[in-house]
Design a protein around this motif. Structure first.
Motif, PDB file in Angstrom:
ATOM      1  N   GLY A  17       0.771  -1.226   0.000  1.00 27.63           N
ATOM      2  CA  GLY A  17       0.000   0.000   0.000  1.00 27.63           C
ATOM      3  C   GLY A  17       0.806   1.282   0.000  1.00 27.63           C
ATOM      4  N   ASN A  18       2.066   1.207  -0.310  1.00 24.34           N
ATOM      5  CA  ASN A  18       2.858   2.429  -0.358  1.00 24.34           C
ATOM      6  C   ASN A  18       2.490   3.205  -1.613  1.00 24.34           C
ATOM      7  N   SER A  19       2.010   4.392  -1.432  1.00 24.81           N
ATOM      8  CA  SER A  19       1.622   5.230  -2.548  1.00 24.81           C
ATOM      9  C   SER A  19       2.541   6.439  -2.616  1.00 24.81           C
ATOM     10  N   ALA A  20       2.666   7.001  -3.797  1.00 28.93           N
ATOM     11  CA  ALA A  20       3.523   8.169  -3.956  1.00 28.93           C
ATOM     12  C   ALA A  20       2.891   9.396  -3.308  1.00 28.93           C
ATOM     13  N   THR A  21       1.557   9.450  -3.268  1.00 30.93           N
ATOM     14  CA  THR A  21       0.872  10.594  -2.661  1.00 30.93           C
ATOM     15  C   THR A  21      -0.114  10.118  -1.606  1.00 30.93           C
ATOM     16  N   PRO A  77      -3.621  10.049   0.639  1.00 28.30           N
ATOM     17  CA  PRO A  77      -5.024  10.138   0.230  1.00 28.30           C
ATOM     18  C   PRO A  77      -5.567  11.569   0.235  1.00 28.30           C
ATOM     19  N   GLY A  78      -5.156  12.363   1.198  1.00 28.94           N
ATOM     20  CA  GLY A  78      -5.614  13.747   1.260  1.00 28.94           C
ATOM     21  C   GLY A  78      -5.117  14.578   0.090  1.00 28.94           C
ATOM     22  N   GLN A  79      -3.897  14.287  -0.360  1.00 31.08           N
ATOM     23  CA  GLN A  79      -3.354  15.015  -1.506  1.00 31.08           C
ATOM     24  C   GLN A  79      -4.074  14.624  -2.795  1.00 31.08           C
ATOM     25  N   VAL A  80      -4.405  13.348  -2.940  1.00 34.06           N
ATOM     26  CA  VAL A  80      -5.155  12.893  -4.111  1.00 34.06           C
ATOM     27  C   VAL A  80      -6.537  13.536  -4.118  1.00 34.06           C
ATOM     28  N   LYS A  81      -7.137  13.658  -2.943  1.00 39.22           N
ATOM     29  CA  LYS A  81      -8.452  14.310  -2.809  1.00 39.22           C
ATOM     30  C   LYS A  81      -8.389  15.748  -3.317  1.00 39.22           C
ATOM     31  N   LYS A  82      -7.322  16.443  -2.946  1.00 37.30           N
ATOM     32  CA  LYS A  82      -7.160  17.826  -3.399  1.00 37.30           C
ATOM     33  C   LYS A  82      -7.007  17.899  -4.917  1.00 37.30           C
ATOM     34  N   ILE A  83      -6.251  16.965  -5.483  1.00 40.47           N
ATOM     35  CA  ILE A  83      -6.008  16.970  -6.923  1.00 40.47           C
ATOM     36  C   ILE A  83      -7.296  16.693  -7.694  1.00 40.47           C
ATOM     37  N   THR A  84      -8.078  15.711  -7.229  1.00 37.39           N
ATOM     38  CA  THR A  84      -9.289  15.327  -7.947  1.00 37.39           C
ATOM     39  C   THR A  84     -10.465  16.236  -7.632  1.00 37.39           C
ATOM     40  N   GLY A  85     -10.417  16.948  -6.527  1.00 38.75           N
ATOM     41  CA  GLY A  85     -11.492  17.854  -6.160  1.00 38.75           C
ATOM     42  C   GLY A  85     -12.638  17.174  -5.424  1.00 38.75           C
ATOM     43  N   ASP A  86     -12.434  15.940  -4.975  1.00 42.42           N
ATOM     44  CA  ASP A  86     -13.473  15.247  -4.210  1.00 42.42           C
ATOM     45  C   ASP A  86     -13.617  15.852  -2.827  1.00 42.42           C
ATOM     46  N   LYS A  87     -14.751  15.576  -2.189  1.00 39.94           N
ATOM     47  CA  LYS A  87     -15.000  16.096  -0.846  1.00 39.94           C
ATOM     48  C   LYS A  87     -14.435  15.181   0.245  1.00 39.94           C
ATOM     49  N   SER A  88     -14.186  13.913  -0.088  1.00 39.85           N
ATOM     50  CA  SER A  88     -13.697  12.958   0.899  1.00 39.85           C
ATOM     51  C   SER A  88     -12.480  12.216   0.357  1.00 39.85           C
ATOM     52  N   ALA A  89     -11.536  11.936   1.256  1.00 46.93           N
ATOM     53  CA  ALA A  89     -10.344  11.183   0.881  1.00 46.93           C
ATOM     54  C   ALA A  89     -10.518   9.693   1.163  1.00 46.93           C
ATOM     55  N   LYS A  90     -11.676   9.311   1.675  1.00 49.88           N
ATOM     56  CA  LYS A  90     -11.904   7.913   2.070  1.00 49.88           C
ATOM     57  C   LYS A  90     -11.692   6.954   0.899  1.00 49.88           C
ATOM     58  N   ALA A  91     -12.138   7.314  -0.281  1.00 55.97           N
ATOM     59  CA  ALA A  91     -12.024   6.428  -1.442  1.00 55.97           C
ATOM     60  C   ALA A  91     -10.573   6.176  -1.843  1.00 55.97           C
TER      61      ALA A  91
END
Length: 57
Positions: free
Chosen positions: A24-28, A30-44
């Protein structure tokens, strides 16, 4: 005799090597991905939620 000892020594030396990977090591984050995609939740984008969504990352 010395060849047998050398082969056994080589097998023991190379057999003790191991590779450790952390799942599960990701480069970014979850919160940063949320900001990039513009979603309201980082849960996904959280590593524990990927299995529920059917993603095989």
């Amino acid at each position: 005799m010395s060849k047998i000892v050398g082969v056994v020594f080589a097998v023991l030396m190379f057999g003790s090597c191991s590779v450790h990977r952390s799942a599960g090591n990701s480069a970014t984050a979850p919160g940063q991905v949320k900001k990039i995609t513009g979603d309201k939740s980082a849960k996904a984008y959280a590593p524990g939620q990927q299995k529920k969504n059917g993603n095989k990352n």
